[in-house]
Design a protein around this motif. Structure first.
Motif, PDB file in Angstrom:
ATOM      1  N   LEU A 173       0.832  -1.205   0.000  1.00  0.00           N
ATOM      2  CA  LEU A 173       0.000   0.000   0.000  1.00  0.00           C
ATOM      3  C   LEU A 173       0.868   1.256   0.000  1.00  0.00           C
ATOM      4  N   TRP A 174       1.894   1.277   0.871  1.00  0.00           N
ATOM      5  CA  TRP A 174       2.755   2.460   0.923  1.00  0.00           C
ATOM      6  C   TRP A 174       3.533   2.650  -0.377  1.00  0.00           C
ATOM      7  N   ARG A 175       3.999   1.538  -0.943  1.00  0.00           N
ATOM      8  CA  ARG A 175       4.741   1.655  -2.198  1.00  0.00           C
ATOM      9  C   ARG A 175       3.842   2.143  -3.326  1.00  0.00           C
ATOM     10  N   ARG A 176       2.584   1.694  -3.316  1.00  0.00           N
ATOM     11  CA  ARG A 176       1.651   2.173  -4.338  1.00  0.00           C
ATOM     12  C   ARG A 176       1.427   3.676  -4.214  1.00  0.00           C
ATOM     13  N   ARG A 177       1.255   4.129  -2.999  1.00  0.00           N
ATOM     14  CA  ARG A 177       1.015   5.565  -2.793  1.00  0.00           C
ATOM     15  C   ARG A 177       2.226   6.398  -3.221  1.00  0.00           C
ATOM     16  N   TRP A 221      14.742  12.589  -5.302  1.00  0.00           N
ATOM     17  CA  TRP A 221      14.005  13.390  -4.326  1.00  0.00           C
ATOM     18  C   TRP A 221      12.831  12.628  -3.738  1.00  0.00           C
ATOM     19  N   THR A 222      12.270  11.703  -4.488  1.00  0.00           N
ATOM     20  CA  THR A 222      11.230  10.844  -3.919  1.00  0.00           C
ATOM     21  C   THR A 222      11.815   9.943  -2.839  1.00  0.00           C
ATOM     22  N   GLY A 223      12.960   9.325  -3.146  1.00  0.00           N
ATOM     23  CA  GLY A 223      13.590   8.465  -2.149  1.00  0.00           C
ATOM     24  C   GLY A 223      14.002   9.227  -0.905  1.00  0.00           C
ATOM     25  N   LEU A 224      14.575  10.421  -1.087  1.00  0.00           N
ATOM     26  CA  LEU A 224      14.974  11.222   0.070  1.00  0.00           C
ATOM     27  C   LEU A 224      13.753  11.631   0.893  1.00  0.00           C
ATOM     28  N   SER A 225      12.664  11.991   0.223  1.00  0.00           N
ATOM     29  CA  SER A 225      11.441  12.358   0.949  1.00  0.00           C
ATOM     30  C   SER A 225      10.883  11.177   1.728  1.00  0.00           C
ATOM     31  N   LEU A 226      10.972   9.965   1.156  1.00  0.00           N
ATOM     32  CA  LEU A 226      10.487   8.782   1.868  1.00  0.00           C
ATOM     33  C   LEU A 226      11.366   8.472   3.082  1.00  0.00           C
ATOM     34  N   LEU A 227      12.672   8.667   2.936  1.00  0.00           N
ATOM     35  CA  LEU A 227      13.559   8.430   4.081  1.00  0.00           C
ATOM     36  C   LEU A 227      13.205   9.340   5.248  1.00  0.00           C
ATOM     37  N   VAL A 228      12.935  10.596   4.963  1.00  0.00           N
ATOM     38  CA  VAL A 228      12.582  11.534   6.030  1.00  0.00           C
ATOM     39  C   VAL A 228      11.166  11.272   6.533  1.00  0.00           C
ATOM     40  N   VAL A 435      22.850   5.756 -10.672  1.00  0.00           N
ATOM     41  CA  VAL A 435      23.318   5.009  -9.495  1.00  0.00           C
ATOM     42  C   VAL A 435      22.942   5.744  -8.212  1.00  0.00           C
ATOM     43  N   LEU A 436      23.182   7.051  -8.179  1.00  0.00           N
ATOM     44  CA  LEU A 436      22.866   7.829  -6.988  1.00  0.00           C
ATOM     45  C   LEU A 436      21.364   7.837  -6.718  1.00  0.00           C
ATOM     46  N   ALA A 437      20.576   8.122  -7.760  1.00  0.00           N
ATOM     47  CA  ALA A 437      19.122   8.183  -7.583  1.00  0.00           C
ATOM     48  C   ALA A 437      18.554   6.822  -7.223  1.00  0.00           C
ATOM     49  N   GLY A 438      19.069   5.774  -7.866  1.00  0.00           N
ATOM     50  CA  GLY A 438      18.568   4.433  -7.557  1.00  0.00           C
ATOM     51  C   GLY A 438      18.854   4.017  -6.131  1.00  0.00           C
ATOM     52  N   ALA A 439      20.051   4.360  -5.643  1.00  0.00           N
ATOM     53  CA  ALA A 439      20.398   3.998  -4.269  1.00  0.00           C
ATOM     54  C   ALA A 439      19.493   4.698  -3.266  1.00  0.00           C
ATOM     55  N   VAL A 440      19.260   5.987  -3.474  1.00  0.00           N
ATOM     56  CA  VAL A 440      18.406   6.733  -2.550  1.00  0.00           C
ATOM     57  C   VAL A 440      16.961   6.259  -2.654  1.00  0.00           C
ATOM     58  N   GLN A 441      16.498   5.986  -3.867  1.00  0.00           N
ATOM     59  CA  GLN A 441      15.120   5.520  -4.044  1.00  0.00           C
ATOM     60  C   GLN A 441      14.911   4.160  -3.386  1.00  0.00           C
ATOM     61  N   LEU A 442      15.833   3.236  -3.569  1.00  0.00           N
ATOM     62  CA  LEU A 442      15.705   1.913  -2.947  1.00  0.00           C
ATOM     63  C   LEU A 442      15.765   2.008  -1.430  1.00  0.00           C
ATOM     64  N   ALA A 443      16.614   2.894  -0.920  1.00  0.00           N
ATOM     65  CA  ALA A 443      16.676   3.074   0.537  1.00  0.00           C
ATOM     66  C   ALA A 443      15.356   3.607   1.073  1.00  0.00           C
ATOM     67  N   LEU A 445      12.325   3.243  -0.296  1.00  0.00           N
ATOM     68  CA  LEU A 445      11.296   2.190  -0.388  1.00  0.00           C
ATOM     69  C   LEU A 445      11.521   1.106   0.670  1.00  0.00           C
ATOM     70  N   TRP A 446      12.784   0.792   0.948  1.00  0.00           N
ATOM     71  CA  TRP A 446      13.071  -0.208   1.979  1.00  0.00           C
ATOM     72  C   TRP A 446      12.604   0.286   3.342  1.00  0.00           C
ATOM     73  N   ARG A 447      12.876   1.528   3.655  1.00  0.00           N
ATOM     74  CA  ARG A 447      12.414   2.098   4.918  1.00  0.00           C
ATOM     75  C   ARG A 447      10.895   2.132   4.980  1.00  0.00           C
ATOM     76  N   LEU A 448      10.280   2.414   3.849  1.00  0.00           N
ATOM     77  CA  LEU A 448       8.826   2.462   3.825  1.00  0.00           C
ATOM     78  C   LEU A 448       8.215   1.089   4.062  1.00  0.00           C
ATOM     79  N   GLY A 449       8.854   0.046   3.531  1.00  0.00           N
ATOM     80  CA  GLY A 449       8.346  -1.314   3.728  1.00  0.00           C
ATOM     81  C   GLY A 449       8.508  -1.798   5.161  1.00  0.00           C
ATOM     82  N   ARG A 450       9.449  -1.253   5.897  1.00  0.00           N
ATOM     83  CA  ARG A 450       9.689  -1.663   7.272  1.00  0.00           C
ATOM     84  C   ARG A 450       9.059  -0.701   8.278  1.00  0.00           C
ATOM     85  N   LEU A 451       8.074   0.035   7.827  1.00  0.00           N
ATOM     86  CA  LEU A 451       7.445   1.033   8.687  1.00  0.00           C
ATOM     87  C   LEU A 451       6.701   0.367   9.835  1.00  0.00           C
TER      88      LEU A 451
END
Length: 453
Positions: A173-177, A221-228, A435-443, A445-451
Motif C-alpha cells: 500500500l505504501w509503495r503504491r502511494r 528526491w522521492t527516495g529522500l522524501s520517503l527516508l525523512v 546510481v545515486l538516484a537508484g540507491a536513494v530511491q531503494l533506501a 522504499l526499503w524504509r517504507l516497507g519496514r514502517l
C-alpha cells in the motif's frame, strides 16, 4: 485497477496535492514554451545574417571595383559566423544565454574579436533563463517534497496509521502511494517535454535521455522524501528538514564547490587575452618593420621571399603584425582553454554526488549548450579565420589587384552541425545520476516497507 482509482481520489481530494500537480504542469509547459521561443528567436537572428552580409559585400564591391591590392576589401569585409541551436536546445539554454552564438569577424587578429562578446552586463545575465532544466533541477524537488513529506505523518495525525499498518499488505500500500505520486510528478514534467521535443524535431534517443534524466532526478528526491517521512516526525518537521536538504544540495553545495574550483583552478577572463593581443598590435607601430616581418615569417615560411616592405604604409605589414599579435598570446589562450576544461571536468565529477549538478551536465551536453559546445564554435571560427587569411595573403604579398570578380570568390562560413548526443562525458554523468538516484530511491522504499508504529 480499483486501487489506482481510489488512490487517485485521495491525491486529488487533497487541495495541496492537486494544486501542486497543476502548478508543476503549468510551470513545465511554460518553461518548454519559453525555451522554444528563445531558440526560434535565435534562429531568426541567424537567418537575417545572410542577406545583410550580401548587402555589405555588394556595397564594398561597388566602392572598390578595381582595387590595386586586397588591403581595403580585407580590412572592411566582415564575415558572419554563427552557432545554430540544436533541436534539444530549448530544454537547457546553458551558455547560449551569455556567450555569443553569432559573431562577425574580419581578417584582423582573431583573439581580439573572439572575446568582445564577454563584455555583457553580469547583473542582466545573473537570473538566467527559465527553461526546462531550471524547472527540473530547482522547482521539481519542491513539488516532490510537497506531495511526500506527510505521506506517513499525515496518516498518524488523523489516527489512521495504526489501522493501515495492521493490513496484511501494508508495505505494498505504501509503495503504491509513493509510486503514484512519483508517476504524477513525472507526467507533469514529461508531457510538456515530449510535446516540445516533437514540435522541435528532437530525436527519439535524445528525448529518451531527457525522460531518463527526469525520472532519475525525481527518483532521488522521492527516495529522500520517503527516508525523512519514515522517521516518525511531525509533518512540519519533515517539510523543514527536506527544505533544508533541498537548499543544501541545490544551492549551497554547488555554490561552495564553484568557489572552491575558482580558487583551485584560477582562470583569467577572455577579455584579458583580448587586451594583451591589442597591446601587442598597437605596440607594433613603434617597432621596426623588419622585426615584425621576421616574426611573421617564422610561422609562415612560405612568404619569406615576399617580406620586403616599403617605407610607406603597406597592408601586408599591417596584417602581419595582427597575426603576430595572435601568436603572442597563443600560449595564454591555450592555458585559458585548459583551465576552463579542467573546471568543466571537476564539475562533472561533482555531479556524481549532487543530482542537480549531474542532471544539468547531462541536459546541457545533450542540448549542445555547455562549455565544450561553445569551445567547438570557437574552433570553427578559428578555422574559418585561417581560411580568410589564406585567401587574402596571395593578394597582399604578391601585390595582386583585387577586382569585383574576386569578391565572389571570398570564403564562406560552414557552421558545425550539433549531433544531439550526450557523448562519453554525458553518458558517464547519466550513469552516475542513475546510481545515486537508484540507491536513494531503494533506501526510501526499503524504509517504507519496514514502517512500524
Amino acid at each position: 485497477m480499483n486501487w489506482l482509482a481510489h488512490e487517485m481520489r485521495l491525491v486529488l481530494r487533497s487541495r495541496l496535492s492537486a494544486c501542486a500537480l497543476l502548478l508543476l504542469l503549468l510551470l513545465s509547459a511554460l518553461a518548454v514554451w519559453s525555451g522554444m521561443r528563445e531558440v526560434e528567436r535565435q534562429r531568426q537572428t541567424i537567418a537575417r545574417l545572410a542577406p545583410l552580409h550580401e548587402q555589405d559585400v555588394a556595397a564594398l564591391a561597388a566602392r572598390y571595383p578595381d582595387s590595386k591590392d586586397a588591403g581595403n576589401p580585407a580590412y572592411y569585409t566582415f564575415y558572419n559566423t554563427w552557432d545554430p541551436p540544436s533541436a534539444a536546445a530549448f530544454l537547457a539554454l546553458g551558455l547560449r544565454d551569455v556567450a555569443p552564438y553569432v559573431l562577425r569577424i574580419r581578417a584582423l587578429g582573431l583573439q581580439a574579436q573572439l572575446y568582445e562578446g564577454e563584455t555583457f552586463n553580469p547583473e542582466v545575465a545573473l537570473p538566467g533563463r527559465f527553461d526546462f532544466a531550471f524547472v527540473l533541477i530547482y522547482l521539481a524537488p519542491l513539488f516532490a517534497i510537497a506531495l511526500l513529506h506527510d505521506l506517513v505523518s499525515g496518516e498518524r495525525q488523523t489516527g489512521r496509521l495504526r489501522l493501515l499498518l495492521a493490513m496484511p499488505d501494508a508495505g505494498r500500500l505504501w509503495r503504491r502511494r509513493a509510486g503514484l505520486r512519483y508517476a504524477l510528478l513525472f507526467l507533469c514534467l514529461a508531457v510538456p517535454a515530449c510535446v516540445g521535443a516533437a514540435l522541435s524535431g528532437t530525436g527519439i534517443v535524445a528525448t529518451g535521455i531527457v525522460l531518463a534524466v527526469t525520472a532519475a532526478c525525481l527518483a532521488f528526491w522521492t527516495g529522500l522524501s520517503l527516508l525523512v517521512a519514515t522517521l516518525h516526525w511531525r509533518s512540519v518537521t519533515n517539510a523543514t528538514v527536506l527544505m533544508g536538504a533541498w537548499a543544501v544540495l541545490t544551492l549551497v553545495l554547488p555554490a561552495l564547490a564553484n568557489v572552491a574550483l575558482i580558487r583551485a583552478i584560477p582562470v583569467h577572463q577572455g577579455v584579458d587575452l583580448m587586451l594583451a593581443q591589442r597591446q601587442v598590435v598597437h605596440g607594433a607601430w613603434e617597432l621596426p618593420r623588419e622585426e615584425t616581418m621576421r616574426k611573421f615569417v617564422a610561422s609562415h615560411p612560405e612568404w619569406k621571399d615576399h617580406t620586403a616592405v616599403p617605407r610607406r604604409f603597406h597592408w601586408k605589414w599591417y596584417f602581419a603584425f595582427h597575426q603576430v599579435g595572435d601568436e603572442s598570446v597563443a600560449g595564454a589562450a591555450r592555458d585559458y582553454r585548459g583551465g576552463l576544461l579542467a573546471r568543466q571536468a571537476w564539475t562533472g565529477r561533482l555531479g556524481w554526488l549532487l543530482p542537480g549538478v549531474g542532471a544539468q551536465a547531462v541536459l546541457h551536453r545533450l542540448a549542445g549548450t555547455d562549455l565544450p559546445a561553445q569551445l567547438a564554435y570557437q574552433d570553427a571560427i578559428a578555422a574559418f579565420h585561417r581560411q580568410i587569411r589564406t585567401f587574402y595573403y596571395p593578394y597582399l604579398f604578391n601585390d595582386r589587384p583585387f577586382g569585383t570578380a574576386d569578391f565572389a570568390r571570398q570564403p564562406g562560413f560552414v557552421p558545425r552541425v550539433p549531433d544531439g548526443m550526450p557523448g562519453r562525458d554525458g553518458l558517464a554523468a547519466l550513469l552516475a545520476l542513475f546510481v545515486l538516484a537508484g540507491a536513494v530511491q531503494l533506501a526510501g522504499l526499503w524504509r517504507l516497507g519496514r514502517l512500524r508504529m
